[in-house]
Scaffold this motif. Structure first.
Motif, PDB file in Angstrom:
ATOM      1  N   TYR A  86      11.797  30.785  -3.710  1.00 42.18           N
ATOM      2  CA  TYR A  86      11.856  32.191  -3.307  1.00 42.18           C
ATOM      3  C   TYR A  86      13.159  32.871  -3.696  1.00 42.18           C
ATOM      4  O   TYR A  86      13.203  34.074  -3.918  1.00 42.18           O
ATOM      5  CB  TYR A  86      11.587  32.333  -1.805  1.00 42.18           C
ATOM      6  CG  TYR A  86      10.110  32.311  -1.519  1.00 42.18           C
ATOM      7  CD1 TYR A  86       9.345  33.461  -1.654  1.00 42.18           C
ATOM      8  CD2 TYR A  86       9.465  31.126  -1.182  1.00 42.18           C
ATOM      9  CE1 TYR A  86       7.977  33.441  -1.438  1.00 42.18           C
ATOM     10  CE2 TYR A  86       8.099  31.089  -0.967  1.00 42.18           C
ATOM     11  CZ  TYR A  86       7.353  32.249  -1.094  1.00 42.18           C
ATOM     12  OH  TYR A  86       6.000  32.225  -0.899  1.00 42.18           O
ATOM     13  N   LEU A 146      -0.095  27.535   1.859  1.00 46.68           N
ATOM     14  CA  LEU A 146      -0.418  28.923   2.190  1.00 46.68           C
ATOM     15  C   LEU A 146       0.070  29.886   1.119  1.00 46.68           C
ATOM     16  O   LEU A 146      -0.619  30.846   0.766  1.00 46.68           O
ATOM     17  CB  LEU A 146       0.204  29.305   3.542  1.00 46.68           C
ATOM     18  CG  LEU A 146      -0.556  28.865   4.788  1.00 46.68           C
ATOM     19  CD1 LEU A 146       0.204  29.286   6.034  1.00 46.68           C
ATOM     20  CD2 LEU A 146      -1.962  29.471   4.788  1.00 46.68           C
ATOM     21  N   SER A 147       1.274  29.608   0.593  1.00 48.93           N
ATOM     22  CA  SER A 147       1.810  30.575  -0.367  1.00 48.93           C
ATOM     23  C   SER A 147       1.007  30.577  -1.673  1.00 48.93           C
ATOM     24  O   SER A 147       1.077  31.531  -2.439  1.00 48.93           O
ATOM     25  CB  SER A 147       3.298  30.346  -0.627  1.00 48.93           C
ATOM     26  OG  SER A 147       3.560  29.007  -0.881  1.00 48.93           O
ATOM     27  N   LEU A 170      -1.996  31.084  -1.686  1.00 47.81           N
ATOM     28  CA  LEU A 170      -2.987  32.136  -1.473  1.00 47.81           C
ATOM     29  C   LEU A 170      -2.456  33.514  -1.833  1.00 47.81           C
ATOM     30  O   LEU A 170      -3.182  34.354  -2.331  1.00 47.81           O
ATOM     31  CB  LEU A 170      -3.456  32.127  -0.007  1.00 47.81           C
ATOM     32  CG  LEU A 170      -4.171  30.852   0.445  1.00 47.81           C
ATOM     33  CD1 LEU A 170      -4.517  30.921   1.918  1.00 47.81           C
ATOM     34  CD2 LEU A 170      -5.433  30.643  -0.395  1.00 47.81           C
ATOM     35  N   TRP A 171      -1.142  33.729  -1.565  1.00 44.19           N
ATOM     36  CA  TRP A 171      -0.677  35.104  -1.816  1.00 44.19           C
ATOM     37  C   TRP A 171       0.386  35.233  -2.895  1.00 44.19           C
ATOM     38  O   TRP A 171       0.651  36.310  -3.393  1.00 44.19           O
ATOM     39  CB  TRP A 171      -0.249  35.795  -0.523  1.00 44.19           C
ATOM     40  CG  TRP A 171       0.773  35.029   0.272  1.00 44.19           C
ATOM     41  CD1 TRP A 171       0.570  33.920   1.024  1.00 44.19           C
ATOM     42  CD2 TRP A 171       2.156  35.342   0.386  1.00 44.19           C
ATOM     43  NE1 TRP A 171       1.732  33.511   1.605  1.00 44.19           N
ATOM     44  CE2 TRP A 171       2.720  34.373   1.235  1.00 44.19           C
ATOM     45  CE3 TRP A 171       2.971  36.367  -0.134  1.00 44.19           C
ATOM     46  CZ2 TRP A 171       4.069  34.377   1.568  1.00 44.19           C
ATOM     47  CZ3 TRP A 171       4.309  36.372   0.204  1.00 44.19           C
ATOM     48  CH2 TRP A 171       4.843  35.380   1.048  1.00 44.19           C
ATOM     49  N   ASP A 172       1.014  34.123  -3.303  1.00 41.47           N
ATOM     50  CA  ASP A 172       1.970  34.222  -4.400  1.00 41.47           C
ATOM     51  C   ASP A 172       1.944  32.910  -5.167  1.00 41.47           C
ATOM     52  O   ASP A 172       2.759  32.026  -4.940  1.00 41.47           O
ATOM     53  CB  ASP A 172       3.374  34.513  -3.843  1.00 41.47           C
ATOM     54  CG  ASP A 172       4.373  34.780  -4.956  1.00 41.47           C
ATOM     55  OD1 ASP A 172       4.019  34.571  -6.128  1.00 41.47           O
ATOM     56  OD2 ASP A 172       5.499  35.199  -4.650  1.00 41.47           O
ATOM     57  N   LYS A 173       0.981  32.827  -6.059  1.00 37.52           N
ATOM     58  CA  LYS A 173       0.721  31.562  -6.727  1.00 37.52           C
ATOM     59  C   LYS A 173       1.939  31.102  -7.549  1.00 37.52           C
ATOM     60  O   LYS A 173       2.293  29.928  -7.556  1.00 37.52           O
ATOM     61  CB  LYS A 173      -0.505  31.706  -7.625  1.00 37.52           C
ATOM     62  CG  LYS A 173      -1.217  30.374  -7.798  1.00 37.52           C
ATOM     63  CD  LYS A 173      -2.495  30.526  -8.585  1.00 37.52           C
ATOM     64  CE  LYS A 173      -2.835  29.177  -9.209  1.00 37.52           C
ATOM     65  NZ  LYS A 173      -3.759  29.281 -10.318  1.00 37.52           N
ATOM     66  N   THR A 228       5.187  31.641  -7.198  1.00 35.06           N
ATOM     67  CA  THR A 228       6.272  31.070  -6.409  1.00 35.06           C
ATOM     68  C   THR A 228       5.873  29.704  -5.864  1.00 35.06           C
ATOM     69  O   THR A 228       6.686  28.772  -5.828  1.00 35.06           O
ATOM     70  CB  THR A 228       6.646  32.012  -5.254  1.00 35.06           C
ATOM     71  OG1 THR A 228       6.791  33.319  -5.786  1.00 35.06           O
ATOM     72  CG2 THR A 228       7.929  31.586  -4.598  1.00 35.06           C
TER      73      THR A 228
END
Lengths: 159, 177
Positions: free
Chosen positions: A56, B19-20, B22-25, B27
């Protein structure tokens, strides 16, 4: 290279030990396995948390945090971002190189590199587990403060 | 249940990475790659280190370690600690179990601190990487600054830690076995 030396040394000494005393060798290997298993869960946890943070904190994000990348405010932000966690060198320095391209100054990069390698909030619980709170806090605080001294000198010498 | 608790952070992080996706492949993939790489590095570096520590524990008598790196081993003990730290590989947290093993064997706190300091700043592979990314002037200046700073940090810590703190540190190291 270094790892090869470790492996060579470990293999050679284990064989040597085995020839001298079978039981002692077994005991030492059992101890090695025990300490490995002992810190494995925490290491795995740390590695995965660090992985997420690195993913991130892209160099672009860090560039923004370090700001116009000039002055002591930039140094302070760089030191704080670097303190989040101890990072393996294979991530830290390529990242620093990208930051340099993105316009970060040497002084800020120095603070970043110092705290990346010496100060770690996420690794703090592990350090406390091994050495106690006072030792771990003192070491991290001192390393944080000294990052600024090195940054100052780097600013003078490298520019 | 106990095992589950031990691996809680690891499992939670895996959940977060999952989980990530699902929304920010992008990263999430990056996280997986970094975790994988660090994991490989760990699995590669740790086994020989722990084997060597095990052998040290069994074969090297406490008196020998005290003699060469104990509280009263003088300059040679510190130099040895510095060289051991600089010859290292792997991130700083790898040094923690090594330092604890050394404390168990009666190595002086100052020398252990020198080893930790060297491990964090004067490791040879790290210096090479720093040189490649940031240049000679930067790397050398930092190196020349860091060597005295390692000593100062160790001195300040030895001065600030009281006798009972030091005993507590050795006790903790003994428990880590």
């Amino acid at each position: 290279m270094q790892t090869a030396i470790y492996y060579g040394l470990a293999t050679f000494l284990t064989l040597f030990s085995f020839l001298k005393d079978k039981n002692k060798t077994k005991l030492s290997l059992r101890k090695a396995w025990k300490s490995f298993v002992n810190i494995l869960p925490q290491l795995l946890g740390m590695i995965s948390v660090i992985g997420i943070i690195i993913a991130y904190l892209s160099p672009q994000t860090i560039s923004n945090l370090i700001g116009g990348s000039s002055g002591w405010l930039g140094v302070l932000s760089a030191a704080i971002v670097g303190s989040i966690t101890l990072i393996p060198a294979f991530v830290a320095f390529p990242m620093a190189a990208i930051l340099l391209e993105n316009g970060a100054g040497y002084m800020q990069l120095s603070a970043f590199a110092s705290t990346l390698t010496m100060v770690g909030l996420i690794t703090l619980p592990l350090e406390i587990k091994f050495f106690g709170r006072k030792f771990a806090l003192l070491r991290n605080i001192l390393a944080f403060v000294f990052a600024f001294i090195v940054a100052f000198v780097i600013g003078r010498v490298v520019g | 249940m106990k095992i589950l608790k031990k691996y809680l952070v690891f499992l939670l992080s895996l959940g977060v990475i999952g989980l990530s996706f699902l929304w920010d492949k992008q990263t999430a993939v990056k996280a997986v790659v970094t975790v994988g790489k660090s994991f490989k590095e760990m699995l590669f570096i740790l086994p020989p280190i722990f084997v060597l520590l095990g052998l040290l524990d069994v074969w090297v008598p406490r008196e020998t370690m005290v003699k060469y790196m104990g509280k009263d081993s003088g300059l040679m003990g510190s130099l040895l600690a510095f060289l051991l730290g600089s010859a290292a590989a792997g991130p700083l947290y790898v040094v923690f179990p090594i330092a604890a093993a050394f404390l168990r064997k009666g190595v002086g706190l100052f020398n252990v601190l020198i080893m930790i300091g060297a491990w964090s700043t004067t490791k040879i592979p790290m210096l090479l990487m720093e040189y490649n990314s940031l240049g000679a002037k930067f790397t050398l200046t930092r190196l020349f600054m860091n060597i005295p700073l390692i000593i100062i940090i160790a001195l300040v810590m030895v001065l600030l830690l009281k006798e009972e703190d030091v005993q507590e540190i050795y006790k903790r190291a003994a428990k880590m076995e």
